[in-house]
Design a protein around this motif. Structure first.
Motif, PDB file in Angstrom:
ATOM      1  N   UNK A  84      44.550  79.500  54.450  1.00 44.37           N
ATOM      2  CA  UNK A  84      45.108  80.530  53.572  1.00 44.37           C
ATOM      3  C   UNK A  84      45.265  80.015  52.147  1.00 44.37           C
ATOM      4  N   UNK A  85      45.785  78.807  52.004  1.00 44.33           N
ATOM      5  CA  UNK A  85      46.008  78.238  50.672  1.00 44.33           C
ATOM      6  C   UNK A  85      44.701  78.041  49.914  1.00 44.33           C
ATOM      7  N   UNK A  86      43.682  77.530  50.606  1.00 44.88           N
ATOM      8  CA  UNK A  86      42.404  77.238  49.947  1.00 44.88           C
ATOM      9  C   UNK A  86      41.459  78.418  49.888  1.00 44.88           C
ATOM     10  N   UNK A  87      41.674  79.393  50.774  1.00 42.92           N
ATOM     11  CA  UNK A  87      40.771  80.538  50.840  1.00 42.92           C
ATOM     12  C   UNK A  87      39.411  80.198  51.436  1.00 42.92           C
ATOM     13  N   UNK A  88      39.319  79.030  52.091  1.00 42.35           N
ATOM     14  CA  UNK A  88      38.069  78.575  52.714  1.00 42.35           C
ATOM     15  C   UNK A  88      38.401  77.982  54.078  1.00 42.35           C
ATOM     16  N   UNK A  89      37.389  77.853  54.961  1.00 43.84           N
ATOM     17  CA  UNK A  89      37.660  77.238  56.268  1.00 43.84           C
ATOM     18  C   UNK A  89      38.255  75.840  56.118  1.00 43.84           C
ATOM     19  N   UNK A  90      39.142  75.509  57.044  1.00 42.95           N
ATOM     20  CA  UNK A  90      39.831  74.215  56.986  1.00 42.95           C
ATOM     21  C   UNK A  90      39.888  73.585  58.366  1.00 42.95           C
ATOM     22  N   UNK A  91      39.649  72.282  58.416  1.00 39.81           N
ATOM     23  CA  UNK A  91      39.817  71.499  59.645  1.00 39.81           C
ATOM     24  C   UNK A  91      40.942  70.507  59.400  1.00 39.81           C
ATOM     25  N   UNK A  92      41.891  70.469  60.302  1.00 31.57           N
ATOM     26  CA  UNK A  92      42.995  69.511  60.196  1.00 31.57           C
ATOM     27  C   UNK A  92      43.107  68.826  61.551  1.00 31.57           C
ATOM     28  N   UNK A  93      42.851  67.526  61.560  1.00 36.93           N
ATOM     29  CA  UNK A  93      42.756  66.798  62.821  1.00 36.93           C
ATOM     30  C   UNK A  93      43.762  65.654  62.852  1.00 36.93           C
ATOM     31  N   UNK A  94      44.545  65.605  63.920  1.00 37.30           N
ATOM     32  CA  UNK A  94      45.464  64.499  64.146  1.00 37.30           C
ATOM     33  C   UNK A  94      46.423  64.264  62.997  1.00 37.30           C
ATOM     34  N   UNK A  95      46.415  63.025  62.475  1.00 35.65           N
ATOM     35  CA  UNK A  95      47.371  62.606  61.435  1.00 35.65           C
ATOM     36  C   UNK A  95      47.191  63.347  60.116  1.00 35.65           C
ATOM     37  N   UNK A  96      46.093  64.088  59.938  1.00 39.86           N
ATOM     38  CA  UNK A  96      45.907  64.888  58.723  1.00 39.86           C
ATOM     39  C   UNK A  96      46.979  65.974  58.607  1.00 39.86           C
ATOM     40  N   UNK A  97      47.657  66.275  59.715  1.00 34.64           N
ATOM     41  CA  UNK A  97      48.699  67.293  59.693  1.00 34.64           C
ATOM     42  C   UNK A  97      49.911  66.859  58.883  1.00 34.64           C
ATOM     43  N   UNK A  98      50.206  65.574  58.844  1.00 34.67           N
ATOM     44  CA  UNK A  98      51.375  65.020  58.156  1.00 34.67           C
ATOM     45  C   UNK A  98      52.675  65.334  58.895  1.00 34.67           C
ATOM     46  N   UNK A  99      52.822  66.523  59.430  1.00 36.74           N
ATOM     47  CA  UNK A  99      54.030  66.864  60.181  1.00 36.74           C
ATOM     48  C   UNK A  99      53.950  66.189  61.540  1.00 36.74           C
ATOM     49  N   UNK A 100      54.963  65.404  61.866  1.00 35.29           N
ATOM     50  CA  UNK A 100      54.962  64.582  63.082  1.00 35.29           C
ATOM     51  C   UNK A 100      54.687  65.391  64.348  1.00 35.29           C
ATOM     52  N   UNK A 101      55.280  66.576  64.445  1.00 30.57           N
ATOM     53  CA  UNK A 101      55.132  67.391  65.653  1.00 30.57           C
ATOM     54  C   UNK A 101      53.702  67.864  65.884  1.00 30.57           C
ATOM     55  N   UNK A 102      52.873  67.861  64.824  1.00 36.26           N
ATOM     56  CA  UNK A 102      51.517  68.412  64.941  1.00 36.26           C
ATOM     57  C   UNK A 102      50.416  67.354  65.050  1.00 36.26           C
TER      58      UNK A 102
END
Length: 201
Positions: free
Chosen positions: A71-89
């Motif tokens: 949503x923020x970038x307006x383009x497809x996004x992949x977020x894998x593992x530690x890229x989440x930054x939030x510990x729970x994710x």
């Protein structure tokens, strides 16, 4: 959005059945509207992080993730593992693609596929992008015949190289060349003049 997404979600869920993945639909504010997940353990883990209908996955609330980042970038996004930054994710991987209105270019929501990080595959990225386009096409088909005719005419005119094209109806469609030639204020003036001309006999 939910109505137009339902057949795509049904198809995607069926194709991914047997895999430990969740298919998630959010609105343009990052609120989860629908979630399809088959496997019990993954369902419990997603419930534990509130990736479920009624919760928001906008970046301001959930940090970096497939829904909020797309949503923020307006383009497809992949977020894998530690890229989440939030510990729970950090144990998860997600791929989100904006669902864009083909007529207005407005983002209506995000389609996301989430799994555990160790089971993620790059195939998810392609699958999600294609399905998001299909939902966008359903948004177009859900419109009136007049709006579809205007959009199809715009596409035909836009196929000509190096030509500025503006289409005026309930909304204004402007191709890249026209955006380069006319400022937003000039586009607005053309739009208003065209509406004035169309209101006369």
């Amino acid at each position: 959005l939910v109505h137009c997404a339902r057949p795509v979600l049904d198809d995607l869920s069926e194709r991914l059945s047997g895999m430990s993945v969740a298919v998630v639909l959010s609105d343009a504010e990052g609120n989860v509207l629908d979630r399809r997940v088959g496997e019990g353990e993954l369902r419990n883990r997603l419930d534990a992080i509130s990736l479920a209908p009624g919760f928001s996955y906008a970046e301001e609330f959930a940090g970096t993730n497939g829904v909020g980042t797309a949503l923020e970038g307006g383009i497809p996004a992949m977020v894998i593992g530690a890229e989440h930054f939030t510990e729970a994710l950090v144990r998860f991987a997600c791929t989100g693609a904006p669902i864009t209105d083909p007529v207005t270019g407005r983002v209506h929501g995000v389609l996301d596929v989430s799994s555990l990080a160790e089971t993620w595959t790059p195939l998810m990225h392609t699958l999600v992008r294609r399905a998001a386009v299909d939902i966008g096409r359903n948004l177009l088909q859900d419109r009136s015949e007049a709006k579809r005719a205007l959009f199809e005419t715009f596409l035909r005119a836009d196929a000509r190289p190096r030509q500025a094209v503006m289409a005026v109806g309930d909304s204004l469609m402007v191709n890249r060349r026209a955006q380069q030639l006319y400022s937003p204020a000039e586009q607005f003036a053309v739009h208003q003049h065209a509406l004035f001309l169309m209101s006369r006999r």
